[in-house]
Motif scaffolding. Structure first.
Motif, PDB file in Angstrom:
ATOM      1  N   ARG A  41      79.362  17.753 -57.855  1.00 32.38           N
ATOM      2  CA  ARG A  41      79.641  16.681 -58.759  1.00 32.38           C
ATOM      3  C   ARG A  41      79.351  16.998 -60.255  1.00 32.38           C
ATOM      4  N   LEU A  42      78.199  18.040 -60.446  1.00 37.89           N
ATOM      5  CA  LEU A  42      77.913  18.299 -61.675  1.00 37.89           C
ATOM      6  C   LEU A  42      78.330  19.383 -62.241  1.00 37.89           C
ATOM      7  N   SER A  43      78.769  19.352 -63.430  1.00 36.11           N
ATOM      8  CA  SER A  43      79.312  20.333 -64.198  1.00 36.11           C
ATOM      9  C   SER A  43      78.170  21.678 -64.559  1.00 36.11           C
ATOM     10  N   LEU A  44      78.887  22.720 -64.730  1.00 39.81           N
ATOM     11  CA  LEU A  44      78.023  23.990 -64.770  1.00 39.81           C
ATOM     12  C   LEU A  44      77.157  23.456 -66.040  1.00 39.81           C
ATOM     13  N   ALA A  45      77.473  22.885 -67.194  1.00 42.98           N
ATOM     14  CA  ALA A  45      76.460  22.668 -68.247  1.00 42.98           C
ATOM     15  C   ALA A  45      75.391  21.726 -67.880  1.00 42.98           C
ATOM     16  N   SER A  46      75.749  20.662 -66.871  1.00 42.80           N
ATOM     17  CA  SER A  46      74.651  19.935 -66.482  1.00 42.80           C
ATOM     18  C   SER A  46      73.811  20.651 -65.391  1.00 42.80           C
ATOM     19  N   CYS A  47      74.254  21.563 -64.776  1.00 43.42           N
ATOM     20  CA  CYS A  47      73.377  22.616 -64.241  1.00 43.42           C
ATOM     21  C   CYS A  47      72.575  23.074 -64.675  1.00 43.42           C
ATOM     22  N   GLN A  48      72.772  23.689 -66.086  1.00 39.21           N
ATOM     23  CA  GLN A  48      72.121  24.671 -66.793  1.00 39.21           C
ATOM     24  C   GLN A  48      71.241  23.868 -67.478  1.00 39.21           C
ATOM     25  N   ASP A  49      71.494  22.587 -67.976  1.00 38.43           N
ATOM     26  CA  ASP A  49      70.428  21.800 -68.319  1.00 38.43           C
ATOM     27  C   ASP A  49      69.387  21.222 -67.241  1.00 38.43           C
ATOM     28  N   ALA A  80      62.207  22.126 -58.061  1.00 35.99           N
ATOM     29  CA  ALA A  80      62.227  21.315 -59.326  1.00 35.99           C
ATOM     30  C   ALA A  80      63.505  21.084 -60.006  1.00 35.99           C
ATOM     31  N   ALA A  81      64.435  22.258 -59.812  1.00 37.62           N
ATOM     32  CA  ALA A  81      65.680  22.261 -60.464  1.00 37.62           C
ATOM     33  C   ALA A  81      66.750  21.171 -59.732  1.00 37.62           C
ATOM     34  N   ARG A  82      66.696  21.383 -58.134  1.00 37.59           N
ATOM     35  CA  ARG A  82      67.354  20.374 -57.543  1.00 37.59           C
ATOM     36  C   ARG A  82      66.807  18.856 -57.752  1.00 37.59           C
ATOM     37  N   ASN A  83      65.494  18.752 -57.713  1.00 38.42           N
ATOM     38  CA  ASN A  83      65.045  17.196 -58.094  1.00 38.42           C
ATOM     39  C   ASN A  83      65.678  16.972 -59.475  1.00 38.42           C
ATOM     40  N   GLN A  84      65.735  17.562 -60.291  1.00 45.94           N
ATOM     41  CA  GLN A  84      66.518  17.240 -61.603  1.00 45.94           C
ATOM     42  C   GLN A  84      67.891  17.190 -61.370  1.00 45.94           C
ATOM     43  N   ALA A  85      68.345  17.958 -60.688  1.00 46.49           N
ATOM     44  CA  ALA A  85      70.020  17.539 -60.632  1.00 46.49           C
ATOM     45  C   ALA A  85      70.153  16.332 -59.944  1.00 46.49           C
ATOM     46  N   LYS A  86      69.242  16.021 -58.864  1.00 43.51           N
ATOM     47  CA  LYS A  86      69.514  14.626 -58.018  1.00 43.51           C
ATOM     48  C   LYS A  86      69.244  13.427 -59.239  1.00 43.51           C
ATOM     49  N   SER A  87      68.467  13.604 -60.022  1.00 43.51           N
ATOM     50  CA  SER A  87      67.801  12.613 -60.740  1.00 43.51           C
ATOM     51  C   SER A  87      69.103  12.345 -61.810  1.00 43.51           C
ATOM     52  N   GLY A 182      78.542  11.314 -77.912  1.00 47.35           N
ATOM     53  CA  GLY A 182      79.812  10.411 -77.988  1.00 47.35           C
ATOM     54  C   GLY A 182      80.999  11.044 -76.901  1.00 47.35           C
ATOM     55  N   HIS A 183      80.873  12.424 -76.645  1.00 48.83           N
ATOM     56  CA  HIS A 183      82.030  13.245 -76.035  1.00 48.83           C
ATOM     57  C   HIS A 183      81.691  13.441 -74.753  1.00 48.83           C
ATOM     58  N   ILE A 184      80.366  13.384 -74.287  1.00 46.34           N
ATOM     59  CA  ILE A 184      79.816  13.631 -73.230  1.00 46.34           C
ATOM     60  C   ILE A 184      79.468  12.790 -71.969  1.00 46.34           C
ATOM     61  N   HIS A 185      79.578  11.422 -72.673  1.00 46.47           N
ATOM     62  CA  HIS A 185      78.679  10.372 -71.747  1.00 46.47           C
ATOM     63  C   HIS A 185      79.470  10.040 -70.596  1.00 46.47           C
ATOM     64  N   THR A 186      80.653  10.521 -70.496  1.00 49.24           N
ATOM     65  CA  THR A 186      81.418  10.108 -69.205  1.00 49.24           C
ATOM     66  C   THR A 186      81.675  11.594 -68.257  1.00 49.24           C
ATOM     67  N   TRP A 187      81.015  12.505 -68.868  1.00 49.57           N
ATOM     68  CA  TRP A 187      81.230  13.771 -68.116  1.00 49.57           C
ATOM     69  C   TRP A 187      80.328  13.744 -66.799  1.00 49.57           C
ATOM     70  N   PRO A 188      80.810  14.195 -65.512  1.00 49.30           N
ATOM     71  CA  PRO A 188      80.073  14.170 -64.571  1.00 49.30           C
ATOM     72  C   PRO A 188      78.740  14.820 -64.550  1.00 49.30           C
ATOM     73  N   GLY A 189      77.473  14.015 -64.337  1.00 52.67           N
ATOM     74  CA  GLY A 189      76.488  14.584 -64.097  1.00 52.67           C
ATOM     75  C   GLY A 189      75.712  14.491 -65.530  1.00 52.67           C
TER      76      GLY A 189
END
Length: 199
Positions: A41-49, A80-87, A182-189
């Motif tokens: 469900r997460l975009s690559l950008a979200s995973c990088q974050d 830690a990364a997986r916990n952050q992704a779940k959050s 304003g552009h990314i608030h509806t992106w997955p993750g």
């Protein structure tokens, strides 16, 4: 972790902090892709974050001497990364519910966003946002990265250690996320609750 490190808490790197610093290039390169496989469900950008947030949180613990020297850092960082992704997913789920309750057009917006590829986003959103940044080393780091430069090449070009490059990039990404909220608030993750502090 030192003057050029995450937070500068200590003048001397502990063994665990040095090992953590050594792990960064591979972790930041490989882990976002592994995270995206586990959380499609997460975009690559979200995973990088998520990976950046996990690394910096772990770095702060190491710099403060709060990680035992025998810590399995790879396992710790991955957890830690997986916990952050779940959050992040939980926050996005709540945001989606709020949009649905308001009767907004979130599904249509999400569908439209889904067809944009990463190159479109880079050229149409990210690069223009980078150009709004004031002239700084942080801006230069993300400009060069947007051209496909490697970390080593950027560090050599700017004459800085990799640890400083990582920190500059993280701060630049935080700015860009706020700029593009304003552009990314509806992106997955993606979570649309960002601070207002400027670059």
């Amino acid at each position: 972790m030192v003057g050029d490190g995450l937070d500068g808490e200590s003048a001397v790197l502990t063994d665990v902090a040095q090992r953590l610093l050594d792990l960064y290039p591979r972790f930041s390169e490989d882990e976002p892709h592994a995270l995206q496989r586990d959380f499609p469900r997460l975009s690559l950008a979200s995973c990088q974050d998520a990976v950046q947030e996990a690394y910096l949180a772990t770095g702060r613990l190491a710099a403060a001497g709060r990680l035992p020297q025998n810590t399995d850092l790879v396992a710790y960082l991955r957890r830690a990364a997986r916990n952050q992704a779940k959050s992040d997913i939980r926050r996005q789920t709540r945001a989606d519910r709020r949009l649905a309750v308001k009767g907004g057009d979130a599904p249509a917006t999400s569908a439209t966003t889904g067809v944009l590829n990463e190159q479109d986003l880079l050229e149409d959103l990210v690069i223009p946002a980078i150009r709004t940044m004031k002239e700084s080393r942080r801006r230069r780091v993300v400009e060069l990265q947007s051209r496909g430069w490697t970390d080593d090449r950027i560090a050599d070009e700017l004459g800085i250690p990799l640890s400083r490059l990582y920190r500059d990039r993280y701060e630049a990404i935080r700015y860009l996320r706020r700029k593009l909220t304003g552009h990314i608030h509806t992106w997955p993750g993606k979570n649309n609750q960002h601070g207002k502090k400027g670059d």
